[in-house]
Design a protein around this motif. Structure first.
Motif, PDB file in Angstrom:
ATOM      1  N   MET A   1       0.841  -1.185   0.000  1.00 45.60           N
ATOM      2  CA  MET A   1       0.000   0.000   0.000  1.00 45.60           C
ATOM      3  C   MET A   1       0.883   1.244   0.000  1.00 45.60           C
ATOM      4  SD  MET A   1      -2.983  -1.282  -0.075  1.00 45.60           S
ATOM      5  CE  MET A   1      -4.365  -0.408   0.545  1.00 45.60           C
ATOM      6  N   ALA A   2       0.452   2.228  -0.757  1.00 48.78           N
ATOM      7  CA  ALA A   2       1.175   3.499  -0.808  1.00 48.78           C
ATOM      8  C   ALA A   2       0.216   4.613  -0.429  1.00 48.78           C
ATOM      9  CB  ALA A   2       1.718   3.736  -2.210  1.00 48.78           C
ATOM     10  N   ASN A   3       0.719   5.557   0.315  1.00 47.95           N
ATOM     11  CA  ASN A   3      -0.061   6.728   0.689  1.00 47.95           C
ATOM     12  C   ASN A   3       0.482   7.923  -0.079  1.00 47.95           C
ATOM     13  OD1 ASN A   3      -1.764   5.518   2.737  1.00 47.95           O
ATOM     14  ND2 ASN A   3       0.131   5.239   3.876  1.00 47.95           N
ATOM     15  N   LEU A   4      -0.353   8.476  -0.942  1.00 52.40           N
ATOM     16  CA  LEU A   4       0.048   9.614  -1.768  1.00 52.40           C
ATOM     17  C   LEU A   4      -0.906  10.770  -1.535  1.00 52.40           C
ATOM     18  CD1 LEU A   4       0.781   7.838  -5.174  1.00 52.40           C
ATOM     19  CD2 LEU A   4       2.437   8.571  -3.453  1.00 52.40           C
ATOM     20  N   ASN A   7      -3.158  16.395  -5.576  1.00 53.20           N
ATOM     21  CA  ASN A   7      -4.084  17.527  -5.685  1.00 53.20           C
ATOM     22  C   ASN A   7      -4.753  17.835  -4.340  1.00 53.20           C
ATOM     23  OD1 ASN A   7      -3.424  17.597  -8.410  1.00 53.20           O
ATOM     24  ND2 ASN A   7      -5.123  16.271  -8.958  1.00 53.20           N
ATOM     25  N   GLY A   8      -3.964  17.683  -3.269  1.00 55.09           N
ATOM     26  CA  GLY A   8      -4.445  18.015  -1.937  1.00 55.09           C
ATOM     27  C   GLY A   8      -5.298  16.954  -1.280  1.00 55.09           C
ATOM     28  N   LYS A   9      -5.496  15.823  -1.937  1.00 54.10           N
ATOM     29  CA  LYS A   9      -6.305  14.737  -1.384  1.00 54.10           C
ATOM     30  C   LYS A   9      -5.421  13.538  -1.084  1.00 54.10           C
ATOM     31  CE  LYS A   9     -10.370  16.132  -3.976  1.00 54.10           C
ATOM     32  NZ  LYS A   9     -11.210  15.854  -5.125  1.00 54.10           N
ATOM     33  N   SER A  10      -5.735  12.836  -0.014  1.00 51.65           N
ATOM     34  CA  SER A  10      -4.987  11.635   0.358  1.00 51.65           C
ATOM     35  C   SER A  10      -5.538  10.417  -0.369  1.00 51.65           C
ATOM     36  CB  SER A  10      -5.070  11.411   1.863  1.00 51.65           C
ATOM     37  OG  SER A  10      -4.419  12.445   2.545  1.00 51.65           O
ATOM     38  N   PHE A  11      -4.626   9.615  -0.887  1.00 52.66           N
ATOM     39  CA  PHE A  11      -4.984   8.375  -1.566  1.00 52.66           C
ATOM     40  C   PHE A  11      -4.173   7.241  -0.942  1.00 52.66           C
ATOM     41  CE2 PHE A  11      -6.001  11.559  -4.695  1.00 52.66           C
ATOM     42  CZ  PHE A  11      -7.072  11.056  -5.410  1.00 52.66           C
ATOM     43  N   THR A  12      -4.833   6.161  -0.604  1.00 50.84           N
ATOM     44  CA  THR A  12      -4.155   4.930  -0.208  1.00 50.84           C
ATOM     45  C   THR A  12      -4.348   3.971  -1.370  1.00 50.84           C
ATOM     46  OG1 THR A  12      -4.578   5.341   2.124  1.00 50.84           O
ATOM     47  CG2 THR A  12      -4.024   3.082   1.490  1.00 50.84           C
ATOM     48  N   ALA A  24       0.230   4.903 -11.035  1.00 51.45           N
ATOM     49  CA  ALA A  24      -0.565   5.059  -9.814  1.00 51.45           C
ATOM     50  C   ALA A  24      -1.564   6.198  -9.971  1.00 51.45           C
ATOM     51  CB  ALA A  24       0.358   5.313  -8.619  1.00 51.45           C
ATOM     52  N   ILE A  25      -1.124   7.290 -10.593  1.00 48.42           N
ATOM     53  CA  ILE A  25      -2.008   8.447 -10.817  1.00 48.42           C
ATOM     54  C   ILE A  25      -3.151   8.060 -11.762  1.00 48.42           C
ATOM     55  CG2 ILE A  25      -2.159  10.708 -11.937  1.00 48.42           C
ATOM     56  CD1 ILE A  25       0.711  11.239 -10.883  1.00 48.42           C
ATOM     57  N   ARG A  26      -2.816   7.468 -12.886  1.00 51.28           N
ATOM     58  CA  ARG A  26      -3.819   7.162 -13.912  1.00 51.28           C
ATOM     59  C   ARG A  26      -4.710   5.975 -13.536  1.00 51.28           C
ATOM     60  NH1 ARG A  26      -3.991   9.120 -18.766  1.00 51.28           N
ATOM     61  NH2 ARG A  26      -4.791   7.177 -19.624  1.00 51.28           N
ATOM     62  N   GLU A  27      -4.084   4.866 -13.223  1.00 51.18           N
ATOM     63  CA  GLU A  27      -4.824   3.616 -13.071  1.00 51.18           C
ATOM     64  C   GLU A  27      -5.417   3.431 -11.682  1.00 51.18           C
ATOM     65  OE1 GLU A  27      -5.429   1.764 -15.733  1.00 51.18           O
ATOM     66  OE2 GLU A  27      -4.197   3.124 -16.928  1.00 51.18           O
ATOM     67  N   ASN A  28      -4.747   3.922 -10.659  1.00 51.39           N
ATOM     68  CA  ASN A  28      -5.213   3.668  -9.305  1.00 51.39           C
ATOM     69  C   ASN A  28      -5.964   4.855  -8.716  1.00 51.39           C
ATOM     70  OD1 ASN A  28      -2.422   2.080  -9.668  1.00 51.39           O
ATOM     71  ND2 ASN A  28      -3.885   0.844  -8.530  1.00 51.39           N
ATOM     72  N   ALA A  29      -5.492   6.076  -8.980  1.00 51.34           N
ATOM     73  CA  ALA A  29      -6.188   7.263  -8.474  1.00 51.34           C
ATOM     74  C   ALA A  29      -7.259   7.741  -9.459  1.00 51.34           C
ATOM     75  CB  ALA A  29      -5.196   8.387  -8.179  1.00 51.34           C
ATOM     76  N   GLY A  30      -7.217   7.256 -10.705  1.00 49.54           N
ATOM     77  CA  GLY A  30      -8.244   7.595 -11.688  1.00 49.54           C
ATOM     78  C   GLY A  30      -8.123   8.984 -12.287  1.00 49.54           C
ATOM     79  N   LEU A  31      -6.941   9.585 -12.202  1.00 49.00           N
ATOM     80  CA  LEU A  31      -6.720  10.925 -12.762  1.00 49.00           C
ATOM     81  C   LEU A  31      -6.003  10.763 -14.098  1.00 49.00           C
ATOM     82  CD1 LEU A  31      -5.567  12.550  -9.418  1.00 49.00           C
ATOM     83  CD2 LEU A  31      -7.782  12.844 -10.551  1.00 49.00           C
ATOM     84  N   VAL A  62       6.528   5.198  -6.977  1.00 51.21           N
ATOM     85  CA  VAL A  62       5.571   5.555  -5.943  1.00 51.21           C
ATOM     86  C   VAL A  62       6.293   5.775  -4.617  1.00 51.21           C
ATOM     87  CG1 VAL A  62       3.673   4.617  -4.568  1.00 51.21           C
ATOM     88  CG2 VAL A  62       3.568   4.516  -7.053  1.00 51.21           C
ATOM     89  N   SER A  63       7.282   4.927  -4.315  1.00 51.75           N
ATOM     90  CA  SER A  63       7.998   5.078  -3.041  1.00 51.75           C
ATOM     91  C   SER A  63       8.718   6.419  -2.965  1.00 51.75           C
ATOM     92  CB  SER A  63       8.976   3.920  -2.820  1.00 51.75           C
ATOM     93  OG  SER A  63       9.977   3.898  -3.810  1.00 51.75           O
TER      94      SER A  63
END
Length: 149
Positions: A1-4, A7-12, A24-31, A62-63
């Motif tokens: 798990m990664a915590n990113l 855009n000011g929002k937390s994503f796990t 991670a941005i495109r496929e996991n965070a959906g941006l 990501v790390s």
């Protein structure tokens, strides 16, 4: 798990530490505004800001991004108002196909944050993103317009 923080929002996100930030941005965070271009950090289509600096997200794991503030093209505008670079892009009819534009805009926004009045040489030295459509003169015009906004 990664915590990113994007855009000011937390994503796990359930990703491996060596996953490129781009995916991670495109496929996991959906941006999906950040684009895949070359995959070797050369073209700049994947440019985002990490702690305010322009980085090519396909070349950052990501790390490496954990604990940093990540801004994508979706987070550049503020409270419904386009960033001055985004507005200059529209005003100067920069995009043709538009594929590289989110990365180009992010690179230019970082340039203007660090150098509010860049010369043509500063632009040449800093903005190394590739545009297959060849809109480089419109890009330069938009950079100068944004610098004067």
């Amino acid at each position: 798990m990664a915590n990113l923080t994007i855009n000011g929002k937390s994503f796990t996100l359930d990703v491996e530490p060596d996953t490129p930030l781009l995916w991670a941005i495109r496929e996991n965070a959906g941006l999906t505004g950040t684009k895949y271009g070359c995959g070797i950090a050369q073209c700049g289509a994947c440019t985002v800001h990490m702690d305010g600096a322009a980085v090519r997200s396909c070349g950052v794991s990501v790390s490496e991004a954990e604990g940093k503030q990540i801004t994508t093209i979706e987070g550049l505008a503020s409270e419904g108002v386009l960033h001055k670079v985004q507005q200059a892009w529209l005003d100067n009819d920069v995009p043709q196909c538009g594929y590289c534009q989110s990365g180009m805009i992010m690179a230019v926004a970082a340039l203007l944050k660090d150098n509010p009045k860049p010369t043509d040489q500063d632009i040449n030295d800093t903005i190394t993103n590739i545009c297959r459509c060849g809109t480089f003169q419109q890009v330069r015009d938009a950079i100068h317009a944004a610098a004067n906004a």
